[in-house]
Design an enzyme around this catalytic site. Structure first.
Site, PDB file in Angstrom:
ATOM      1  NE  ARG A 204      -3.451  -2.302   2.865  1.00  0.00           N
ATOM      2  CZ  ARG A 204      -3.135  -3.494   3.342  1.00  0.00           C
ATOM      3  NH1 ARG A 204      -1.891  -3.729   3.713  1.00  0.00           N
ATOM      4  NH2 ARG A 204      -4.044  -4.444   3.467  1.00  0.00           N
ATOM      5  CG  HIS A 313      -5.294   1.457  -3.951  1.00  0.00           C
ATOM      6  ND1 HIS A 313      -4.641   1.095  -2.792  1.00  0.00           N
ATOM      7  CD2 HIS A 313      -6.271   0.521  -4.129  1.00  0.00           C
ATOM      8  CE1 HIS A 313      -5.196   0.004  -2.285  1.00  0.00           C
ATOM      9  NE2 HIS A 313      -6.180  -0.367  -3.075  1.00  0.00           N
ATOM     10  NE  ARG A 316      -3.373  -3.259  -1.426  1.00  0.00           N
ATOM     11  CZ  ARG A 316      -2.956  -4.254  -0.642  1.00  0.00           C
ATOM     12  NH1 ARG A 316      -1.685  -4.577  -0.612  1.00  0.00           N
ATOM     13  NH2 ARG A 316      -3.805  -4.932   0.091  1.00  0.00           N
ATOM     14  CG  HIS A 339      -6.349  -8.297   2.737  1.00  0.00           C
ATOM     15  ND1 HIS A 339      -7.224  -7.393   3.266  1.00  0.00           N
ATOM     16  CD2 HIS A 339      -5.901  -7.756   1.576  1.00  0.00           C
ATOM     17  CE1 HIS A 339      -7.313  -6.344   2.461  1.00  0.00           C
ATOM     18  NE2 HIS A 339      -6.522  -6.527   1.433  1.00  0.00           N
ATOM     19  CE1 TYR A 348      -6.739  -7.360  -7.070  1.00  0.00           C
ATOM     20  CE2 TYR A 348      -6.987  -7.969  -4.770  1.00  0.00           C
ATOM     21  CZ  TYR A 348      -6.849  -7.009  -5.746  1.00  0.00           C
ATOM     22  OH  TYR A 348      -6.825  -5.676  -5.397  1.00  0.00           O
TER      23      TYR A 348
END
Length: 387
Positions: A204, A313, A316, A339, A348
């Protein structure tokens, strides 16, 4: 005679001089509790007492005085008492001030029901608040009311609108590898690796700008993530720990990035271990707004052939897609992204259509090759891989 208390096994009703009826009972704590309003007749007052008696029998009785605190006061205490990151705390206070308290702030917790919540949410939508803002505000109210239930201030959470906690978002763009390198080249040498690292590590913004020289191990080809910078209103940066244990992680990096970082560390980073890896020409830490204008982000995005509205972003986002297409498992994606739940990683994996088509095309070639006439030695009529 009209004012003489009624005789009941549970509670008490009495007629007031106004002609309306008042109901009361002794709570488990020995304190007499009165109905919040009077009733038009004795039957209605008795019905209210019957419901309170049923609550006591089921063990569902709550002290009504606890529910008389205003939502505004309880919500402010909730934000102060919970362990939140500085940026999240700032966000919650803004949501309360701008979108929640003007409607719900003065209402008592016990008087906020599902209908009140529905009307408040509808008012936000009618006031043209963004879908994302409405969903965030609803999630905050629901969390506060959940605590009120746990504290036995109210019986049930009034936030029961299905789907109100989510907002549909447009699919974010994904850059190709060539576009990532084109953007890095366009941004310029000082922040070239900043762009590449965002796309090739999936870190991030806040994690990248908080990286120190000691966090990078070029021999082991890894980056260790131990902290992040949160940017508050006014541009103030606050160092914080990742909000979950999963955020503290070691991310392996591809060899192409190792060499880029090696050059970057020599040219742009001070030699001591605590030196920040990505800084401006005067040594300052990048801040979103000023950095975008300094590097002329919008123009560089266009120059790299990326769509208008491509955000930092999205690099990422791009990196996570590349990792998924490379064959990373759900657990591996979770670790790489920092996460603690599978939800984001599964997104994803769900969107790797290109890889799925590649597999289907390869399977088609296998079937076509092995199902040629005359190749079926066993006479089954099936391709070899199906036997």
């Amino acid at each position: 005679m009209g004012n003489k208390p009624g005789h009941r096994q549970f509670g008490n009703v009495r007629r007031r001089e106004s002609g309306r009826w008042q109901a009361s009972y002794l709570g488990p704590d020995g304190i007499r509790r009165f109905a919040p309003s009077t009733f038009p007749d004795e039957t209605s007052a008795g019905r209210w007492l019957t419901l309170r008696e049923a609550d006591l029998i089921r063990g569902e009785w709550n002290d009504p005085d606890l529910g008389r605190i205003s939502f505004g006061n309880f919500g402010a205490s909730w934000v102060d008492e919970h362990e939140l990151s500085p940026r999240t705390r700032e966000l919650y206070k803004a949501l309360l001030r701008l979108h929640i308290d003007p409607f719900l702030g003065k209402k008592e917790l016990a008087k906020i029901g599902p209908e009140t919540v529905r009307k408040w949410r509808k008012d936000l939508q009618d006031a043209d608040r963004s879908a994302d803002t409405v969903a965030k505000a609803y999630r905050l109210v629901r969390a506060i009311m959940t605590t009120a239930v746990d504290d036995e201030r109210i019986k049930r959470n009034p936030c029961r609108i299905k789907g109100a906690d989510t907002a549909a978002r447009a699919e974010r763009p994904v850059a190709s590898v060539k576009q990532v390198y084109a953007l890095a080249e366009a941004i310029g040498p000082r922040f070239r690796v900043f762009v590449l690292a965002a796309a090739l590590t999936g870190l991030r913004w806040g994690e990248l700008i908080a990286l120190r020289r000691v966090d990078i191990d070029l021999d082991d080809a890894t980056i260790s993530v131990h902290r992040s910078f949160a940017e508050l209103s006014g541009g103030r940066l606050v160092a914080k720990r990742p909000k979950s244990a999963a955020g503290i992680r070691t991310v392996p990096i591809p060899a192409v990035l190792v060499e880029e970082l090696r050059v970057h560390l020599v040219k742009y980073v001070e030699p001591h271990a605590e030196s920040l890896v990505f800084t401006g020409e005067r040594g300052g830490t990048p801040k979103r707004g000023s950095w975008r204008s300094t590097v002329k982000w919008t123009a560089k995005v266009k120059e790299a052939g990326l769509p208008a509205g491509f955000h930092f972003h999205d690099l990422r986002h791009t990196g996570n897609h590349l990792a998924s297409r490379s064959g990373a498992s759900t657990r591996e994606l979770m670790h790489r992204m920092g996460h603690g739940s599978m939800r984001a990683a599964l997104i994803y994996q769900h969107h790797t259509d290109a890889r799925a088509r590649e597999i289907a095309a390869a399977l088609n070639e296998v079937v076509a090759r092995e199902n040629k006439p005359g190749d079926d030695e066993g006479g089954t009529g099936l391709p070899a891989l199906a036997r």
